[in-house]
Design a protein around this motif. Structure first.
Motif, PDB file in Angstrom:
ATOM      1  N   ARG A   6       0.848  -1.190   0.000  1.00 40.55           N
ATOM      2  CA  ARG A   6       0.000   0.000   0.000  1.00 40.55           C
ATOM      3  C   ARG A   6       0.885   1.241   0.000  1.00 40.55           C
ATOM      4  O   ARG A   6       1.970   1.238   0.568  1.00 40.55           O
ATOM      5  CB  ARG A   6      -0.918   0.019   1.223  1.00 40.55           C
ATOM      6  CG  ARG A   6      -1.957  -1.099   1.211  1.00 40.55           C
ATOM      7  CD  ARG A   6      -3.076  -0.825   2.180  1.00 40.55           C
ATOM      8  NE  ARG A   6      -4.101  -1.833   2.122  1.00 40.55           N
ATOM      9  CZ  ARG A   6      -5.337  -1.662   2.581  1.00 40.55           C
ATOM     10  NH1 ARG A   6      -5.677  -0.513   3.124  1.00 40.55           N
ATOM     11  NH2 ARG A   6      -6.229  -2.623   2.494  1.00 40.55           N
ATOM     12  N   PRO A   7       0.419   2.334  -0.619  1.00 38.00           N
ATOM     13  CA  PRO A   7       1.258   3.529  -0.715  1.00 38.00           C
ATOM     14  C   PRO A   7       1.402   4.260   0.611  1.00 38.00           C
ATOM     15  O   PRO A   7       0.569   4.139   1.509  1.00 38.00           O
ATOM     16  CB  PRO A   7       0.519   4.394  -1.741  1.00 38.00           C
ATOM     17  CG  PRO A   7      -0.893   3.945  -1.653  1.00 38.00           C
ATOM     18  CD  PRO A   7      -0.847   2.479  -1.358  1.00 38.00           C
ATOM     19  N   LEU A  59       1.223   7.568   2.900  1.00 37.74           N
ATOM     20  CA  LEU A  59       0.200   8.603   2.916  1.00 37.74           C
ATOM     21  C   LEU A  59       0.684   9.849   3.640  1.00 37.74           C
ATOM     22  O   LEU A  59       1.551   9.779   4.511  1.00 37.74           O
ATOM     23  CB  LEU A  59      -1.069   8.075   3.587  1.00 37.74           C
ATOM     24  CG  LEU A  59      -1.658   6.795   2.989  1.00 37.74           C
ATOM     25  CD1 LEU A  59      -2.830   6.308   3.828  1.00 37.74           C
ATOM     26  CD2 LEU A  59      -2.077   7.012   1.547  1.00 37.74           C
ATOM     27  N   ARG A 102      -5.055   7.575  -6.422  1.00 35.62           N
ATOM     28  CA  ARG A 102      -3.706   7.115  -6.082  1.00 35.62           C
ATOM     29  C   ARG A 102      -3.531   5.660  -6.529  1.00 35.62           C
ATOM     30  O   ARG A 102      -4.365   4.795  -6.257  1.00 35.62           O
ATOM     31  CB  ARG A 102      -3.514   7.209  -4.569  1.00 35.62           C
ATOM     32  CG  ARG A 102      -2.117   6.883  -4.082  1.00 35.62           C
ATOM     33  CD  ARG A 102      -1.174   8.040  -4.316  1.00 35.62           C
ATOM     34  NE  ARG A 102       0.127   7.756  -3.729  1.00 35.62           N
ATOM     35  CZ  ARG A 102       0.422   7.937  -2.452  1.00 35.62           C
ATOM     36  NH1 ARG A 102      -0.496   8.403  -1.603  1.00 35.62           N
ATOM     37  NH2 ARG A 102       1.626   7.664  -1.996  1.00 35.62           N
ATOM     38  N   SER A 109      -4.836  -0.099  -6.611  1.00 32.04           N
ATOM     39  CA  SER A 109      -5.327   1.069  -5.895  1.00 32.04           C
ATOM     40  C   SER A 109      -4.726   1.126  -4.497  1.00 32.04           C
ATOM     41  O   SER A 109      -3.960   0.251  -4.089  1.00 32.04           O
ATOM     42  CB  SER A 109      -6.850   1.008  -5.792  1.00 32.04           C
ATOM     43  OG  SER A 109      -7.236  -0.030  -4.892  1.00 32.04           O
ATOM     44  N   ARG A 110      -5.102   2.158  -3.748  1.00 33.99           N
ATOM     45  CA  ARG A 110      -4.635   2.300  -2.357  1.00 33.99           C
ATOM     46  C   ARG A 110      -4.979   1.089  -1.518  1.00 33.99           C
ATOM     47  O   ARG A 110      -4.266   0.735  -0.589  1.00 33.99           O
ATOM     48  CB  ARG A 110      -5.274   3.540  -1.721  1.00 33.99           C
ATOM     49  CG  ARG A 110      -4.552   4.822  -1.998  1.00 33.99           C
ATOM     50  CD  ARG A 110      -5.226   5.984  -1.318  1.00 33.99           C
ATOM     51  NE  ARG A 110      -5.545   5.735   0.089  1.00 33.99           N
ATOM     52  CZ  ARG A 110      -5.929   6.677   0.937  1.00 33.99           C
ATOM     53  NH1 ARG A 110      -6.057   7.914   0.522  1.00 33.99           N
ATOM     54  NH2 ARG A 110      -6.196   6.392   2.184  1.00 33.99           N
ATOM     55  N   THR A 111      -6.113   0.452  -1.824  1.00 32.81           N
ATOM     56  CA  THR A 111      -6.559  -0.701  -1.047  1.00 32.81           C
ATOM     57  C   THR A 111      -6.109  -2.025  -1.663  1.00 32.81           C
ATOM     58  O   THR A 111      -6.659  -3.072  -1.348  1.00 32.81           O
ATOM     59  CB  THR A 111      -8.091  -0.694  -0.924  1.00 32.81           C
ATOM     60  OG1 THR A 111      -8.670  -0.611  -2.235  1.00 32.81           O
ATOM     61  CG2 THR A 111      -8.557   0.505  -0.109  1.00 32.81           C
ATOM     62  N   ASP A 162       4.928   5.081  -7.988  1.00 38.77           N
ATOM     63  CA  ASP A 162       3.838   5.613  -7.181  1.00 38.77           C
ATOM     64  C   ASP A 162       3.360   6.888  -7.859  1.00 38.77           C
ATOM     65  O   ASP A 162       4.170   7.730  -8.268  1.00 38.77           O
ATOM     66  CB  ASP A 162       4.336   5.922  -5.765  1.00 38.77           C
ATOM     67  CG  ASP A 162       3.207   6.338  -4.822  1.00 38.77           C
ATOM     68  OD1 ASP A 162       2.048   6.391  -5.260  1.00 38.77           O
ATOM     69  OD2 ASP A 162       3.513   6.601  -3.644  1.00 38.77           O
ATOM     70  N   GLU A 215      -0.511   9.220  -9.311  1.00 42.80           N
ATOM     71  CA  GLU A 215      -1.939   9.493  -9.252  1.00 42.80           C
ATOM     72  C   GLU A 215      -2.487   9.587 -10.672  1.00 42.80           C
ATOM     73  O   GLU A 215      -1.932  10.298 -11.513  1.00 42.80           O
ATOM     74  CB  GLU A 215      -2.178  10.799  -8.494  1.00 42.80           C
ATOM     75  CG  GLU A 215      -3.600  10.978  -8.019  1.00 42.80           C
ATOM     76  CD  GLU A 215      -3.698  11.977  -6.873  1.00 42.80           C
ATOM     77  OE1 GLU A 215      -4.824  12.213  -6.412  1.00 42.80           O
ATOM     78  OE2 GLU A 215      -2.667  12.524  -6.455  1.00 42.80           O
ATOM     79  N   ASP A 218     -11.487   3.268  -4.302  1.00 43.76           N
ATOM     80  CA  ASP A 218     -10.103   3.080  -3.875  1.00 43.76           C
ATOM     81  C   ASP A 218      -9.947   3.213  -2.367  1.00 43.76           C
ATOM     82  O   ASP A 218      -8.842   3.078  -1.845  1.00 43.76           O
ATOM     83  CB  ASP A 218      -9.193   4.093  -4.569  1.00 43.76           C
ATOM     84  CG  ASP A 218      -9.627   5.534  -4.309  1.00 43.76           C
ATOM     85  OD1 ASP A 218     -10.850   5.779  -4.210  1.00 43.76           O
ATOM     86  OD2 ASP A 218      -8.748   6.407  -4.206  1.00 43.76           O
ATOM     87  N   GLU A 230     -10.308   2.872   6.434  1.00 43.06           N
ATOM     88  CA  GLU A 230      -9.322   3.933   6.238  1.00 43.06           C
ATOM     89  C   GLU A 230      -9.842   5.277   6.730  1.00 43.06           C
ATOM     90  O   GLU A 230      -9.066   6.114   7.185  1.00 43.06           O
ATOM     91  CB  GLU A 230      -8.947   4.036   4.762  1.00 43.06           C
ATOM     92  CG  GLU A 230      -8.135   2.864   4.256  1.00 43.06           C
ATOM     93  CD  GLU A 230      -7.618   3.113   2.856  1.00 43.06           C
ATOM     94  OE1 GLU A 230      -6.521   3.676   2.719  1.00 43.06           O
ATOM     95  OE2 GLU A 230      -8.326   2.743   1.908  1.00 43.06           O
TER      96      GLU A 230
END
Length: 318
Positions: free
Chosen positions: A2-3, A5, A28, A42-44, A68, A70, A305, A310
């Motif tokens: 995961r990215p 944040l 993202r 995706s983020r998830t 990474d 967007e 996403d 979250e």
């Protein structure tokens, strides 16, 4: 993976140890290029490769890298999350390829996490950025935006040009996958919130709720105790296909009781069909009042996403 944040801030930090980037109004993603194939998540950690066929061309750039960035969609020359919703939920490749002709996307690449099999997350931002620039990634559907030394000046420029805001990064910061770090800070101009849907109401005059069109959704924000505080009713932006698609999703999760930890006012509760708090949507609002109610909110789209868990970490948007 995961990215990493960013944490919310009131203003960009000052000093030579910081660098500043434009905050894009998009989705993202991590883009994995390996063995001639491209994978987009995706983020998830949801596989969204099929939604963005424009990024397939990255397979011809380098043999192995992890980016990474967007994904953004432009509307009147500016990134628009509302416009992006036409693309981000597509799961069929053929449909995505058709939409790419009328609603193209661009990947804004701002970090390099792996190159030729070497993990770069333990390196400082300056080292990762130098390598990213040396790759000279420039294509029809991807680019590496500039960075800036003066955060205050960039914040003013983004306000003047109608952009979302600024992300500031500490030059010495390592990349921390899945963690929200004070080494990355974000300042947004527009008041947008990611909220969870807890109920829906039929459009006035459309008949019984089971057969009517979507008129409004009742939404919530984290209450700080693992639950949801009622944040108001959102009706603007739900006309036409946007409301039809959202209602189709909400009907899968109908419930007998409201998911909110506080009492929903009777004028809002009457006629509402409650749902389990599983769908996250993005809204734009004039302000968030002292009692945590959205003032004049407008629906922008579903945040596929993000998941509700979250939002428990960050009440103010994605």
């Amino acid at each position: 993976m995961r990215p990493m944040l960013a944490t919310a801030a009131d203003r960009p930090p000052a000093g030579r140890e910081w660098v500043h980037e434009v905050k894009w109004d998009g989705m993202r993603v991590l883009v994995d290029v390996r063995d001639g194939r491209v994978s987009v998540t995706s983020r998830t950690e949801r596989d969204v490769t099929a939604a963005f066929p424009e990024l397939d061309g990255l397979a011809g750039t380098y043999e192995d890298l992890l980016l990474d960035g967007e994904v953004v969609a432009l509307e009147d020359g500016l990134p628009s999350f509302h416009a992006l919703t036409e693309r981000m939920h597509v799961t069929k490749r053929r449909q995505a390829e058709r939409l790419a002709g009328t609603r193209p996307v661009t990947l804004m690449v701002f970090d390099l996490l792996r190159l030729f099999g070497q993990d770069l997350t333990g390196q400082p931002w300056t080292a990762r950025r130098r390598l990213l620039v040396e790759l000279d990634l420039a294509g029809r559907a991807w680019q590496v935006p500039q960075v800036h030394d003066d955060g205050a000046a960039l914040l003013q420029v983004t306000a003047d040009e109608g952009l979302e805001g600024v992300v500031s990064k500490r030059r010495s910061a390592r990349y921390l996958p899945g963690r929200r770090s004070p080494d990355w800070r974000k300042v947004a101009h527009r008041r947008t919130y990611s909220v969870v849907v807890g109920g829906w109401r039929a459009e006035a005059g459309s008949g019984a709720s089971s057969a009517g069109r979507l008129g409004a959704v009742l939404v919530g924000l984290p209450d700080g105790a693992g639950g949801w505080r009622y944040a108001g009713r959102v009706g603007s932006g739900l006309a036409g296909s946007a409301g039809t698609a959202l209602l189709r999703r909400l009907r899968r999760d109908e419930s007998d009781t409201p998911p909110f930890s506080d009492v929903v006012p009777r004028p809002d509760a009457d006629g509402t069909t409650w749902v389990e708090p599983r769908v996250v949507v993005e809204v734009r609002t004039l302000m968030l009042t002292a009692d945590h109610r959205l003032r004049q909110p407008t629906y922008l789209g579903v945040r596929s996403d993000l998941d509700p868990a979250e939002l428990q970490e960050v009440p103010h948007g994605g």
